[in-house]
Structures are given as structure tokens and as C-alpha cells.
Scaffold this motif. Structure first.
Motif, PDB file in Angstrom:
ATOM      1  N   ASP A 121      17.102  34.607  24.212  1.00 23.85           N
ATOM      2  CA  ASP A 121      17.061  35.932  23.801  1.00 23.85           C
ATOM      3  C   ASP A 121      16.749  36.019  22.418  1.00 23.85           C
ATOM      4  OD1 ASP A 121      16.887  37.275  26.364  1.00 23.85           O
ATOM      5  OD2 ASP A 121      18.824  37.686  26.207  1.00 23.85           O
ATOM      6  N   GLU A 122      17.449  35.251  21.608  1.00 22.79           N
ATOM      7  CA  GLU A 122      17.387  35.395  20.055  1.00 22.79           C
ATOM      8  C   GLU A 122      15.984  34.583  19.875  1.00 22.79           C
ATOM      9  OE1 GLU A 122      20.834  33.526  18.709  1.00 22.79           O
ATOM     10  OE2 GLU A 122      22.048  35.118  19.010  1.00 22.79           O
ATOM     11  N   ALA A 123      15.755  33.412  20.405  1.00 19.27           N
ATOM     12  CA  ALA A 123      14.413  33.001  20.378  1.00 19.27           C
ATOM     13  C   ALA A 123      13.169  33.814  20.611  1.00 19.27           C
ATOM     14  CB  ALA A 123      14.247  31.559  21.322  1.00 19.27           C
ATOM     15  N   VAL A 124      13.430  34.628  21.711  1.00 16.27           N
ATOM     16  CA  VAL A 124      12.362  35.502  22.042  1.00 16.27           C
ATOM     17  C   VAL A 124      12.062  36.486  20.909  1.00 16.27           C
ATOM     18  CG1 VAL A 124      11.221  37.123  23.567  1.00 16.27           C
ATOM     19  CG2 VAL A 124      12.250  35.082  24.621  1.00 16.27           C
ATOM     20  N   LEU A 125      13.126  37.151  20.496  1.00 16.63           N
ATOM     21  CA  LEU A 125      13.119  38.069  19.562  1.00 16.63           C
ATOM     22  C   LEU A 125      12.582  37.368  18.027  1.00 16.63           C
ATOM     23  CD1 LEU A 125      16.769  39.502  19.865  1.00 16.63           C
ATOM     24  CD2 LEU A 125      14.652  40.775  19.970  1.00 16.63           C
ATOM     25  N   ARG A 126      12.947  36.248  17.711  1.00 16.20           N
ATOM     26  CA  ARG A 126      12.450  35.690  16.552  1.00 16.20           C
ATOM     27  C   ARG A 126      10.894  35.388  16.729  1.00 16.20           C
ATOM     28  NH1 ARG A 126      16.851  32.007  16.678  1.00 16.20           N
ATOM     29  NH2 ARG A 126      18.218  32.656  14.636  1.00 16.20           N
ATOM     30  N   GLY A 127      10.288  34.967  17.764  1.00 16.72           N
ATOM     31  CA  GLY A 127       8.939  34.758  18.076  1.00 16.72           C
ATOM     32  C   GLY A 127       8.336  36.372  17.975  1.00 16.72           C
ATOM     33  N   ILE A 128       8.893  37.224  18.715  1.00  9.59           N
ATOM     34  CA  ILE A 128       8.082  38.805  18.508  1.00  9.59           C
ATOM     35  C   ILE A 128       8.066  39.053  17.065  1.00  9.59           C
ATOM     36  CG2 ILE A 128       8.250  41.203  19.104  1.00  9.59           C
ATOM     37  CD1 ILE A 128       9.690  40.250  21.953  1.00  9.59           C
ATOM     38  N   LEU A 129       9.139  38.840  16.261  1.00  8.47           N
ATOM     39  CA  LEU A 129       9.139  39.211  15.089  1.00  8.47           C
ATOM     40  C   LEU A 129       8.337  38.494  13.980  1.00  8.47           C
ATOM     41  CD1 LEU A 129      13.064  39.625  14.340  1.00  8.47           C
ATOM     42  CD2 LEU A 129      11.408  41.508  14.421  1.00  8.47           C
ATOM     43  N   SER A 130       8.075  37.448  14.143  1.00  7.43           N
ATOM     44  CA  SER A 130       7.206  36.387  13.488  1.00  7.43           C
ATOM     45  C   SER A 130       5.580  36.728  14.008  1.00  7.43           C
ATOM     46  CB  SER A 130       7.283  34.929  14.001  1.00  7.43           C
ATOM     47  OG  SER A 130       6.339  34.153  13.886  1.00  7.43           O
ATOM     48  N   LEU A 131       5.333  36.804  15.429  1.00  6.12           N
ATOM     49  CA  LEU A 131       4.367  37.338  15.788  1.00  6.12           C
ATOM     50  C   LEU A 131       3.801  38.824  15.217  1.00  6.12           C
ATOM     51  CD1 LEU A 131       1.797  36.963  17.940  1.00  6.12           C
ATOM     52  CD2 LEU A 131       3.164  38.467  19.474  1.00  6.12           C
ATOM     53  N   ALA A 132       4.591  39.880  15.011  1.00  2.00           N
ATOM     54  CA  ALA A 132       4.431  41.106  14.671  1.00  2.00           C
ATOM     55  C   ALA A 132       4.124  40.946  13.064  1.00  2.00           C
ATOM     56  CB  ALA A 132       5.751  41.954  14.976  1.00  2.00           C
ATOM     57  N   GLY A 133       4.918  40.294  12.557  1.00  2.00           N
ATOM     58  CA  GLY A 133       4.720  40.054  10.909  1.00  2.00           C
ATOM     59  C   GLY A 133       3.362  39.591  10.712  1.00  2.00           C
ATOM     60  N   SER A 134       3.035  38.608  11.327  1.00  2.00           N
ATOM     61  CA  SER A 134       1.492  38.099  11.073  1.00  2.00           C
ATOM     62  C   SER A 134       0.227  38.912  11.198  1.00  2.00           C
ATOM     63  CB  SER A 134       1.654  36.583  11.475  1.00  2.00           C
ATOM     64  OG  SER A 134       2.058  36.245  12.639  1.00  2.00           O
ATOM     65  N   LEU A 135       0.647  39.788  12.364  1.00  2.00           N
ATOM     66  CA  LEU A 135      -0.340  40.639  12.823  1.00  2.00           C
ATOM     67  C   LEU A 135      -0.341  42.144  11.982  1.00  2.00           C
ATOM     68  CD1 LEU A 135      -0.200  40.244  16.563  1.00  2.00           C
ATOM     69  CD2 LEU A 135      -2.257  39.323  14.888  1.00  2.00           C
ATOM     70  N   GLY A 136       0.632  42.331  10.944  1.00  2.00           N
ATOM     71  CA  GLY A 136       0.822  43.370  10.391  1.00  2.00           C
ATOM     72  C   GLY A 136       1.530  44.885  11.101  1.00  2.00           C
ATOM     73  N   LEU A 137       2.395  44.422  12.127  1.00  2.00           N
ATOM     74  CA  LEU A 137       2.853  45.222  12.971  1.00  2.00           C
ATOM     75  C   LEU A 137       4.436  45.359  12.456  1.00  2.00           C
ATOM     76  CD1 LEU A 137       1.560  44.401  16.341  1.00  2.00           C
ATOM     77  CD2 LEU A 137       0.755  46.192  14.911  1.00  2.00           C
ATOM     78  N   GLU A 138       5.047  46.629  12.454  1.00  2.00           N
ATOM     79  CA  GLU A 138       6.227  47.091  12.193  1.00  2.00           C
ATOM     80  C   GLU A 138       6.938  46.864  13.443  1.00  2.00           C
ATOM     81  OE1 GLU A 138       7.086  50.551  10.139  1.00  2.00           O
ATOM     82  OE2 GLU A 138       7.350  49.231   8.185  1.00  2.00           O
ATOM     83  N   CYS A 139       8.363  46.299  13.526  1.00  2.00           N
ATOM     84  CA  CYS A 139       9.115  46.338  14.722  1.00  2.00           C
ATOM     85  C   CYS A 139      10.129  47.162  14.904  1.00  2.00           C
ATOM     86  CB  CYS A 139       9.858  44.660  14.821  1.00  2.00           C
ATOM     87  SG  CYS A 139       8.367  43.546  15.489  1.00  2.00           S
ATOM     88  N   VAL A 140      10.397  47.636  15.908  1.00  2.00           N
ATOM     89  CA  VAL A 140      11.552  48.784  16.021  1.00  2.00           C
ATOM     90  C   VAL A 140      12.430  47.961  17.216  1.00  2.00           C
ATOM     91  CG1 VAL A 140      12.407  50.752  16.602  1.00  2.00           C
ATOM     92  CG2 VAL A 140      10.232  50.658  15.726  1.00  2.00           C
ATOM     93  N   ALA A 141      13.406  47.863  16.926  1.00  2.00           N
ATOM     94  CA  ALA A 141      14.613  47.102  17.815  1.00  2.00           C
ATOM     95  C   ALA A 141      15.153  48.257  18.703  1.00  2.00           C
ATOM     96  CB  ALA A 141      15.462  46.211  17.395  1.00  2.00           C
ATOM     97  N   GLU A 142      15.059  48.149  19.955  1.00  2.00           N
ATOM     98  CA  GLU A 142      15.682  49.450  20.720  1.00  2.00           C
ATOM     99  C   GLU A 142      17.012  48.992  21.336  1.00  2.00           C
ATOM    100  OE1 GLU A 142      12.322  49.573  23.754  1.00  2.00           O
ATOM    101  OE2 GLU A 142      13.025  51.784  23.405  1.00  2.00           O
ATOM    102  N   GLY A 143      17.797  50.012  21.438  1.00  2.00           N
ATOM    103  CA  GLY A 143      19.455  49.839  22.262  1.00  2.00           C
ATOM    104  C   GLY A 143      20.080  48.902  21.444  1.00  2.00           C
ATOM    105  N   VAL A 144      20.384  48.907  20.023  1.00  2.00           N
ATOM    106  CA  VAL A 144      21.150  48.473  19.143  1.00  2.00           C
ATOM    107  C   VAL A 144      22.556  49.165  19.479  1.00  2.00           C
ATOM    108  CG1 VAL A 144      21.882  47.645  16.732  1.00  2.00           C
ATOM    109  CG2 VAL A 144      19.284  47.736  17.684  1.00  2.00           C
ATOM    110  N   GLU A 145      23.433  48.462  19.759  1.00  2.00           N
ATOM    111  CA  GLU A 145      24.746  48.979  20.176  1.00  2.00           C
ATOM    112  C   GLU A 145      26.027  48.291  19.331  1.00  2.00           C
ATOM    113  OE1 GLU A 145      25.141  48.589  24.496  1.00  2.00           O
ATOM    114  OE2 GLU A 145      23.663  50.164  24.839  1.00  2.00           O
ATOM    115  N   THR A 146      25.784  47.176  18.518  1.00  2.00           N
ATOM    116  CA  THR A 146      26.711  46.793  17.889  1.00  2.00           C
ATOM    117  C   THR A 146      26.351  46.338  16.457  1.00  2.00           C
ATOM    118  OG1 THR A 146      26.432  44.306  18.329  1.00  2.00           O
ATOM    119  CG2 THR A 146      27.711  45.600  20.058  1.00  2.00           C
ATOM    120  N   ALA A 147      27.309  46.335  15.498  1.00  2.00           N
ATOM    121  CA  ALA A 147      27.052  46.094  14.277  1.00  2.00           C
ATOM    122  C   ALA A 147      26.567  44.771  14.043  1.00  2.00           C
ATOM    123  CB  ALA A 147      28.117  46.282  13.277  1.00  2.00           C
TER     124      ALA A 147
END
Ligand code: C2E
Ligand code: MG
Ligand code: MG
Ligand code: MG
Length: 271
Positions: A209-235
């Protein structure tokens, strides 16, 4: 009518199914009535900037405080509205109401839009008129659509273009769960990717899951999209996301969806 016919048919063989079908018809009538009478209300869940800790905006979520059944869950009445042809009316109701309440809220306001509403030809005009009437700047409105809605790129592209011309922002909701090809991300004018909470849940537990997250963040970054993480339940999840460069987040760790006046107070207190 169809539901009634189905009800008769079911009653012969399946009394329990028939009861459920009657129940749905009743609920549909009550939902119709609630939409006519202002019986749905909106709660707002703040979206936080992970660097500054400030509220960047809020997502409007429909709530139905039913007079006799208690609160009916959106997981029940949204699918019902989609099945029974009520969702366009519901989405317009929510849009109007959110725009009316937006001035008192911190930052932008995000509204969910079903595929049926997105495809409706009258949408851009309705949006333009509602924005003008409310005085909300177009850039302060975010429309959340799912990957499913974008599944047919040839019909989605012109709609997105018109929304872009209006100046509103577009977010892809529940990103990573649909069956979209990633190629549309290149050509569509999008602003936010909302990463589905099923990935966020795996932080600190599932390296995949962490690998997928890093992949999405990197993809979004290079396309100029801002990411919003949903369902954050812990510090721990919030800290991991901040470290990995995720710009925005929402979830119970920060705040649950709340009535607009509470969110206004919360934002004032935080300055
Ligand atoms: P969504 O757009 O993905 O909204 C996020 C859902 O996750 C909300 O559920 C919210 O209360 C919940 N949530 C927020 N933070 C957390 C968290 O930390 N943990 C967990 N487990 N859940 C969290 P809600 O309000 O029950 O809404 C469910 C869905 O119903 C929404 O999912 C959206 O797809 C739909 N919906 C709600 N309001 C509307 C509306 O006005 N129009 C349309 N078309 N759909 C709506
Ligand atoms: Mg505002
Ligand atoms: Mg949403
Ligand atoms: Mg979502």
C-alpha cells in the motif's frame, strides 16, 4: 410502477424481498419529499494542509435526519437516489445549499457529483447561475467525480473543458479503486486526486500500500495535480503522508464531518 410490479411478483415467492421492496418505495417517496422541503442538511469535513496544519477547504456531505427513522446513511440514500432517478435533483440541491453556506466556511468547498449529474447537459449553465447568485468565486468550488465518471474519455472531455472554462476545480474521488486507465490523466484538466482510504489504511502495515501511495504521489506531482489523502485516522498516517509530500488530507484523525456553524467556529479558533 416498475417497483410496484416487482413488489407483486416478489410477494408470491419471497415475502421478505417484497417487504424490502415496499420499504424502498416508501423511502424513495420520503427522500423526494425531503428534497422538496429542505429536509436534507450538509455536514462539512475539513481538508487540512499537511504542512501548515491550516484548513484548506471542506467537503460537503449530505445528511438526512429523518423525522421518524433517525439518520439515514448516505450509503443507503445516495444509491437509492441513483437507482430511482433522483440523484440529479439531489446533487443540485447539495450544490445550491453548499454555495449558500460557503461564504461562512474556511477555504474552498467540495461537492460530490454523481456520473448522472456530470453527464447532464444543463450542468454548466446551472453551475454558472448558482455561482453568480451565491457570489462564490468559481475557483472556490471543487467538484468531486469518480474514475467511473471519466471511464468514457470522449464524452467526459468536453464536459471537463466547459467546467474548466467556468473556472471551477475538479477532483477525482476514491482514486485508485476504479478501473480507469491512467492515460486520461495526461489529457484531462484536473486539479485534485483524492487517494482512496483503502490505501491510507495500509500505512505502517502493508508495504505494498505504501508503494502504491508513493507511486500515486509521484505521478500526481509530475502532472501538477494536488493529492488529498482520504480517511486519515491516525497521527502516524498523517506524518507518513506529510513526509512523502502529500499536500492535503482529511479524516477522523483531524475532524469528523460537522455542521457548518461548528466548522466556522473551529476555523476562527485556529486563526
Ligand atoms: P466520499 O465522497 O468518498 O466521502 C468520504 C466518506 O468517508 C464520507 O462518508 C465521510 O464521512 C467518510 N470519512 C471521512 N473521514 C473518514 C475516516 O477517517 N475514516 C472512515 N472510515 N471514513 C471517513 P459519508 O458521508 O457516509 O458519504 C459516503 C459517500 O456518499 C461519499 O463518499 C459520497 O460518494 C456519497 N455522497 C455523500 N454526499 C453526497 C452528495 O451530496 N452527492 C453525491 N452524489 N454523493 C454523495
Ligand atoms: Mg469559503
Ligand atoms: Mg467525496
Ligand atoms: Mg472518497
Amino acid at each position: 410502477q416498475r417497483a410496484q410490479a416487482e413488489g407483486c411478483w416478489l410477494a408470491l415467492f419471497d415475502p421478505e424481498g417484497a417487504r424490502r421492496a415496499r420499504e424502498r418505495v416508501a423511502l424513495e417517496g420520503e427522500l423526494r419529499q425531503a428534497l422538496g422541503e429542505g429536509g436534507l442538511v450538509l455536514h462539512y469535513q475539513p481538508v487540512l494542509d499537511l504542512r501548515s496544519g491550516q484548513v484548506a477547504g471542506a467537503e460537503a456531505l449530505a445528511r438526512w435526519p429523518h423525522p421518524s427513522r433517525g439518520a439515514v446513511s448516505p450509503e443507503v440514500f445516495i444509491p437509492l437516489a441513483e437507482e430511482r432517478g433522483l440523484i440529479r435533483e439531489l446533487d443540485r440541491y447539495v450544490l445550491r445549499r453548499a454555495l449558500g453556506e460557503a461564504a461562512a466556511l474556511p477555504g474552498w468547498v467540495a461537492v460530490n457529483l454523481s456520473a448522472q449529474s456530470f453527464q447532464e447537459p444543463g450542468l454548466p449553465r446551472f453551475l454558472r447561475e448558482s455561482l453568480e447568485r451565491s457570489g462564490v468565486r468559481p475557483g472556490e468550488l471543487v467538484l468531486e467525480i469518480t474514475e467511473r465518471t471519466l471511464a468514457d474519455p470522449r464524452s467526459a472531455q468536453p464536459v471537463l473543458q466547459r467546467l474548466k472554462e467556468l473556472g471551477v476545480r475538479v477532483a477525482v474521488d476514491d482514486f485508485g479503486t476504479g478501473y480507469s486507465s491512467l492515460s486520461y490523466l495526461r489529457s484531462f484538466p484536473l486539479d485534485h486526486l483524492k487517494i482512496d482510504r483503502s490505501f491510507v489504511r495500509g500505512i505502517g502495515r502493508h508495504p505494498e500500500d505504501e508503494a502504491v501511495l508513493r507511486g500515486i504521489l509521484s505521478l500526481a506531482g509530475s502532472l501538477g495535480l494536488e493529492c488529498v489523502a482520504e480517511g486519515v485516522e491516525t497521527a502516524e498516517q498523517a506524518e507518513w503522508l506529510r513526509r512523502e509530500g502529500c499536500a492535503l488530507a482529511q479524516g477522523y484523525h483531524f475532524a469528523r464531518p460537522m455542521p457548518p456553524e461548528h466548522l466556522a467556529t473551529l476555523a476562527r479558533e485556529r486563526g
